[in-house]
Design a protein around this motif. Sequence first.
Motif, PDB file in Angstrom:
ATOM      1  N   SER A  13       0.658  -1.134  -0.036  1.00 14.23           N
ATOM      2  CA  SER A  13      -0.095   0.099   0.433  1.00 14.23           C
ATOM      3  C   SER A  13       0.668   1.415   0.149  1.00 14.23           C
ATOM      4  CB  SER A  13      -0.362  -0.075   1.360  1.00 14.23           C
ATOM      5  OG  SER A  13      -1.957  -1.127   1.668  1.00 14.23           O
ATOM      6  N   ALA A  16       2.225   1.937  -3.568  1.00 12.81           N
ATOM      7  CA  ALA A  16       0.834   1.981  -3.989  1.00 12.81           C
ATOM      8  C   ALA A  16       1.017   3.492  -4.376  1.00 12.81           C
ATOM      9  CB  ALA A  16      -0.046   1.523  -4.033  1.00 12.81           C
ATOM     10  N   LEU A  19       4.482   5.972  -5.753  1.00 17.85           N
ATOM     11  CA  LEU A  19       3.912   5.551  -7.094  1.00 17.85           C
ATOM     12  C   LEU A  19       3.052   6.909  -7.238  1.00 17.85           C
ATOM     13  CD1 LEU A  19       4.567   2.049  -7.847  1.00 17.85           C
ATOM     14  CD2 LEU A  19       6.290   3.789  -8.352  1.00 17.85           C
ATOM     15  N   GLY A  20       1.291   6.590  -7.042  1.00 15.90           N
ATOM     16  CA  GLY A  20       0.868   7.633  -6.892  1.00 15.90           C
ATOM     17  C   GLY A  20       1.327   8.811  -7.520  1.00 15.90           C
ATOM     18  N   SER A  27      -3.261   6.759  -6.003  1.00 16.86           N
ATOM     19  CA  SER A  27      -2.163   5.466  -5.758  1.00 16.86           C
ATOM     20  C   SER A  27      -3.545   4.084  -6.303  1.00 16.86           C
ATOM     21  CB  SER A  27      -2.262   5.521  -3.867  1.00 16.86           C
ATOM     22  OG  SER A  27      -3.684   5.572  -3.269  1.00 16.86           O
ATOM     23  N   TYR A  30      -2.505   0.997  -8.921  1.00 12.00           N
ATOM     24  CA  TYR A  30      -1.304  -0.145  -8.108  1.00 12.00           C
ATOM     25  C   TYR A  30      -2.664  -0.553  -7.028  1.00 12.00           C
ATOM     26  CZ  TYR A  30       1.630   3.637 -10.317  1.00 12.00           C
ATOM     27  OH  TYR A  30       2.240   3.969 -11.826  1.00 12.00           O
ATOM     28  N   MET A  34      -3.823  -4.747  -6.793  1.00 14.24           N
ATOM     29  CA  MET A  34      -2.470  -4.838  -5.283  1.00 14.24           C
ATOM     30  C   MET A  34      -3.805  -5.199  -4.301  1.00 14.24           C
ATOM     31  SD  MET A  34      -1.276  -4.490  -2.124  1.00 14.24           S
ATOM     32  CE  MET A  34      -2.411  -2.656  -1.716  1.00 14.24           C
ATOM     33  N   THR A 144     -10.975   2.944 -10.038  1.00 13.06           N
ATOM     34  CA  THR A 144      -9.191   3.589 -10.133  1.00 13.06           C
ATOM     35  C   THR A 144      -9.585   4.544 -11.601  1.00 13.06           C
ATOM     36  OG1 THR A 144      -6.652   3.519 -10.982  1.00 13.06           O
ATOM     37  CG2 THR A 144      -8.569   1.752 -11.151  1.00 13.06           C
ATOM     38  N   LEU A 229       4.230   5.014 -16.373  1.00 14.35           N
ATOM     39  CA  LEU A 229       3.780   4.955 -15.897  1.00 14.35           C
ATOM     40  C   LEU A 229       1.775   4.201 -16.207  1.00 14.35           C
ATOM     41  CD1 LEU A 229       3.937   6.498 -11.794  1.00 14.35           C
ATOM     42  CD2 LEU A 229       4.730   3.947 -13.147  1.00 14.35           C
ATOM     43  N   ILE A 233       0.315   0.483 -16.093  1.00 10.43           N
ATOM     44  CA  ILE A 233      -0.851   0.151 -15.889  1.00 10.43           C
ATOM     45  C   ILE A 233      -1.469  -0.469 -17.158  1.00 10.43           C
ATOM     46  CG2 ILE A 233      -2.894   0.859 -14.516  1.00 10.43           C
ATOM     47  CD1 ILE A 233      -1.288   3.423 -13.654  1.00 10.43           C
ATOM     48  N   SER A 237      -3.105  -4.112 -17.015  1.00 11.10           N
ATOM     49  CA  SER A 237      -4.364  -4.119 -16.779  1.00 11.10           C
ATOM     50  C   SER A 237      -4.853  -5.405 -17.670  1.00 11.10           C
ATOM     51  CB  SER A 237      -4.980  -3.224 -16.975  1.00 11.10           C
ATOM     52  OG  SER A 237      -5.084  -2.373 -16.588  1.00 11.10           O
TER      53      SER A 237
END
Length: 241
Positions: A13, A16, A19-20, A27, A30, A34, A144, A229, A233, A237
């Motif tokens: 977490s 995430a 990176l977010g 976040s 991610y 996760m 998201t 990024l 993603i 996905s």
Amino acid sequence: MLTRYLPIFIILSLLAEVLGTIGGFGSSVYFVPMASFFFDFQSVLGITALYHLSSNISKIAFFKKGFDKKVVLTLGIPAILFVSIGAYLSQFFDPKILTYVLGFFLIALSLLFLINKHLKVNAKTSNAIIGGSFSGLSAGFLGTGGAIRGITLAAFKMNKDKFIATSAIIDLGVDFSRTIVYYYNGYMHKHDLYLVPILIGVSIVGTYIGKRILNKVSQEQFRTFVLVLILIIGVVSVVSN
């Protein structure tokens, strides 16, 4: 199960959130995949909404130098409207199909902007409305929508602080709206609420670390990093679905 793996959950977490923050679009892109390893999909949506509320408040506090008021309104209002629709309809659709659609869409758009670095979306109200609508729907359906919002904001070429502050303010409204709908959908469970204070702490620490890293990154590196990024993603996905 989670009690046993709680330290791993917290570390992931935190990653995430970092990176977010660096990517500028939150976040959840991610955190959702996760958290899916630990919870069922509907529980993930509920937990993500609560987590993201504190995450965005942290970002607004750390990146308060400025935000684009016009984009907040033109992108944020349709995002808030459509996230409620998406959150309600999420109980009727297969999330796997929607994840495929989102993944291919993000791959195509991120590659387009990475290959043609001079390509620029005109800063028009219509483009902000379209980006906000799609990001809101995605957030409601899949938990998201930050990547779609990120690709829109990246095209507008804002500076780092304005990008993150604008994204966080929009996301705060989005999360508040979908939290209400998810609650009435029954996605939030009392036995998961002990995670909320833990994730609040994670969001503050992760945002702080992300900000420190961003201070060492140039504006062009930031835009490229955001697009890379988003590409990752999209690929994850599609591949992991």
